[in-house]
Structures are given as C-alpha cells and as structure tokens.
Design a protein around this motif. Sequence first.
Motif, PDB file in Angstrom:
ATOM      1  N   GLN A   4       0.848  -1.182   0.000  1.00  0.00           N
ATOM      2  CA  GLN A   4       0.000   0.000   0.000  1.00  0.00           C
ATOM      3  C   GLN A   4       0.885   1.233   0.000  1.00  0.00           C
ATOM      4  N   ALA A   5       0.773   1.997  -1.059  1.00  0.00           N
ATOM      5  CA  ALA A   5       1.570   3.205  -1.199  1.00  0.00           C
ATOM      6  C   ALA A   5       0.744   4.423  -0.832  1.00  0.00           C
ATOM      7  N   PHE A   6       1.372   5.371  -0.189  1.00  0.00           N
ATOM      8  CA  PHE A   6       0.684   6.615   0.130  1.00  0.00           C
ATOM      9  C   PHE A   6       1.721   7.715   0.311  1.00  0.00           C
ATOM     10  N   GLY A   7       1.223   8.934   0.433  1.00  0.00           N
ATOM     11  CA  GLY A   7       2.100  10.073   0.624  1.00  0.00           C
ATOM     12  C   GLY A   7       2.141  11.029  -0.544  1.00  0.00           C
ATOM     13  N   GLY A   8       1.459  10.690  -1.642  1.00  0.00           N
ATOM     14  CA  GLY A   8       1.426  11.593  -2.778  1.00  0.00           C
ATOM     15  C   GLY A   8       0.608  12.837  -2.481  1.00  0.00           C
ATOM     16  N   GLY A   9       0.667  13.769  -3.408  1.00  0.00           N
ATOM     17  CA  GLY A   9      -0.081  14.999  -3.234  1.00  0.00           C
ATOM     18  C   GLY A   9       0.397  16.057  -4.190  1.00  0.00           C
ATOM     19  N   LEU A  10      -0.027  17.268  -3.929  1.00  0.00           N
ATOM     20  CA  LEU A  10       0.346  18.420  -4.744  1.00  0.00           C
ATOM     21  C   LEU A  10       1.466  19.183  -4.047  1.00  0.00           C
ATOM     22  N   VAL A  11       2.509  19.458  -4.801  1.00  0.00           N
ATOM     23  CA  VAL A  11       3.648  20.179  -4.238  1.00  0.00           C
ATOM     24  C   VAL A  11       4.170  21.141  -5.294  1.00  0.00           C
ATOM     25  N   GLN A  12       4.715  22.252  -4.849  1.00  0.00           N
ATOM     26  CA  GLN A  12       5.283  23.220  -5.783  1.00  0.00           C
ATOM     27  C   GLN A  12       6.664  22.776  -6.247  1.00  0.00           C
ATOM     28  N   ALA A  13       7.033  23.211  -7.423  1.00  0.00           N
ATOM     29  CA  ALA A  13       8.361  22.917  -7.934  1.00  0.00           C
ATOM     30  C   ALA A  13       9.419  23.384  -6.933  1.00  0.00           C
ATOM     31  N   GLY A  14      10.414  22.536  -6.744  1.00  0.00           N
ATOM     32  CA  GLY A  14      11.451  22.827  -5.771  1.00  0.00           C
ATOM     33  C   GLY A  14      11.172  22.248  -4.400  1.00  0.00           C
ATOM     34  N   GLY A  15       9.975  21.778  -4.207  1.00  0.00           N
ATOM     35  CA  GLY A  15       9.595  21.223  -2.919  1.00  0.00           C
ATOM     36  C   GLY A  15       9.995  19.766  -2.761  1.00  0.00           C
ATOM     37  N   SER A  16       9.612  19.207  -1.630  1.00  0.00           N
ATOM     38  CA  SER A  16       9.962  17.824  -1.291  1.00  0.00           C
ATOM     39  C   SER A  16       8.721  17.048  -0.889  1.00  0.00           C
ATOM     40  N   LEU A  17       8.838  15.759  -1.052  1.00  0.00           N
ATOM     41  CA  LEU A  17       7.748  14.861  -0.680  1.00  0.00           C
ATOM     42  C   LEU A  17       8.353  13.508  -0.358  1.00  0.00           C
ATOM     43  N   THR A  18       7.789  12.822   0.613  1.00  0.00           N
ATOM     44  CA  THR A  18       8.232  11.473   0.927  1.00  0.00           C
ATOM     45  C   THR A  18       7.072  10.512   0.741  1.00  0.00           C
ATOM     46  N   LEU A  19       7.285   9.524  -0.091  1.00  0.00           N
ATOM     47  CA  LEU A  19       6.299   8.478  -0.300  1.00  0.00           C
ATOM     48  C   LEU A  19       6.631   7.294   0.597  1.00  0.00           C
ATOM     49  N   SER A  20       5.588   6.607   1.032  1.00  0.00           N
ATOM     50  CA  SER A  20       5.761   5.413   1.858  1.00  0.00           C
ATOM     51  C   SER A  20       5.023   4.254   1.218  1.00  0.00           C
ATOM     52  N   CYS A  21       5.555   3.087   1.411  1.00  0.00           N
ATOM     53  CA  CYS A  21       4.913   1.865   0.924  1.00  0.00           C
ATOM     54  C   CYS A  21       4.983   0.839   2.042  1.00  0.00           C
ATOM     55  N   VAL A  22       3.822   0.454   2.519  1.00  0.00           N
ATOM     56  CA  VAL A  22       3.751  -0.496   3.624  1.00  0.00           C
ATOM     57  C   VAL A  22       3.398  -1.872   3.071  1.00  0.00           C
ATOM     58  N   ALA A  23       4.140  -2.868   3.521  1.00  0.00           N
ATOM     59  CA  ALA A  23       3.947  -4.228   3.029  1.00  0.00           C
ATOM     60  C   ALA A  23       3.358  -5.121   4.105  1.00  0.00           C
ATOM     61  N   SER A  24       2.580  -6.063   3.673  1.00  0.00           N
ATOM     62  CA  SER A  24       2.118  -7.104   4.574  1.00  0.00           C
ATOM     63  C   SER A  24       3.024  -8.317   4.393  1.00  0.00           C
ATOM     64  N   GLY A  25       2.884  -9.310   5.225  1.00  0.00           N
ATOM     65  CA  GLY A  25       3.688 -10.515   5.074  1.00  0.00           C
ATOM     66  C   GLY A  25       4.848 -10.573   6.039  1.00  0.00           C
ATOM     67  N   ASP A  26       5.385 -11.751   6.204  1.00  0.00           N
ATOM     68  CA  ASP A  26       6.406 -11.970   7.211  1.00  0.00           C
ATOM     69  C   ASP A  26       7.825 -11.920   6.682  1.00  0.00           C
ATOM     70  N   THR A  27       7.991 -11.874   5.385  1.00  0.00           N
ATOM     71  CA  THR A  27       9.338 -11.993   4.829  1.00  0.00           C
ATOM     72  C   THR A  27       9.779 -10.714   4.144  1.00  0.00           C
ATOM     73  N   PHE A  28       9.276  -9.600   4.604  1.00  0.00           N
ATOM     74  CA  PHE A  28       9.573  -8.310   3.981  1.00  0.00           C
ATOM     75  C   PHE A  28      11.065  -8.075   3.848  1.00  0.00           C
ATOM     76  N   SER A  29      11.817  -8.429   4.858  1.00  0.00           N
ATOM     77  CA  SER A  29      13.243  -8.107   4.857  1.00  0.00           C
ATOM     78  C   SER A  29      14.002  -8.830   3.749  1.00  0.00           C
ATOM     79  N   ARG A  30      13.445  -9.889   3.220  1.00  0.00           N
ATOM     80  CA  ARG A  30      14.125 -10.637   2.174  1.00  0.00           C
ATOM     81  C   ARG A  30      13.837 -10.089   0.781  1.00  0.00           C
ATOM     82  N   TYR A  31      12.858  -9.204   0.684  1.00  0.00           N
ATOM     83  CA  TYR A  31      12.400  -8.753  -0.612  1.00  0.00           C
ATOM     84  C   TYR A  31      13.215  -7.571  -1.118  1.00  0.00           C
ATOM     85  N   THR A  32      13.375  -7.521  -2.417  1.00  0.00           N
ATOM     86  CA  THR A  32      13.836  -6.306  -3.058  1.00  0.00           C
ATOM     87  C   THR A  32      12.620  -5.419  -3.263  1.00  0.00           C
ATOM     88  N   MET A  33      12.719  -4.184  -2.806  1.00  0.00           N
ATOM     89  CA  MET A  33      11.626  -3.218  -2.917  1.00  0.00           C
ATOM     90  C   MET A  33      12.018  -2.142  -3.917  1.00  0.00           C
TER      91      MET A  33
END
Length: 125
Positions: A4-33
């Motif tokens: 599940q990805a979230f964190g998008g939105g409207l931002v002015q040029a030159g600004g910053s934004l951080t997107l997050s992606c939350v994963a389910s499952g027990d083996t997240f650490s083994r995955y390439t994201m």
Amino acid sequence: VQLQAFGGGLVQAGGSLTLSCVASGDTFSRYTMAWFRQAPGKGRNFMAAYKFSGGYTDIADSVKGRFTISRDNAKKTVYLQMNSLRPEDTAVYYCAASPSVIRRKVASQTAYAYWGQGTLVTVSS
C-alpha cells in the motif's frame, strides 16, 4: 505480499515529498523493494530499488541526487524521499516487491511480482 503506497499529493516545484509503501507478510526483509512511476500518457519507469540482503540501492539516473530510497524492515515500509521536485516528476508512483531479483534486472517491471495501487504526485510550476 500486499503493498500500500501513500504520501502523494500536490507540491510546488522545488519542494519535497516522501512516499511510503507499507507491506504485509512476514518476509519483507528478504524482498527487493522498488519504486516506479508512470507519467500521464507514458510508460512506467524505474525510479529506485533497495535490496536489503546484499545491501545495495539503485537510483535511476534521471533522479539521482534528488531521490533517495530507504526502508525500515521493522515497520515493513520502504520510502522514497523526493527533493527538488520538478513538474516533469508529476506521475503516479508505484511501489513493487520481489523475493528474488538479480541486480541487472532490478529496473525491469517484469522482475516484480507484487505491486501497490499507486499514489499520485503532482508538481506545479
């Protein structure tokens, strides 16, 4: 694995934004994201990837120096920090996951079995 990805939105040029992606499952650490983006009327392009086991990150040349990928295995979350945003960064951003990706394929969409729903980033000039 569900993403599940979230964190998008409207931002002015030159600004910053951080997107997050939350994963389910027990083996997240083994995955390439990874993060990809798709601008209106264009194909989906690779932005960044993070392989924890093996410890490398890859960033697309087009955003190198502006975008950073990181992850928190305890929170099962991968982040895309985007700085100095430009109108051409406007796109839907997708996170993706794969249990096994060879490094030379890390930028290929077909290497990833799991995809989030996308989050829209709009950069105004």
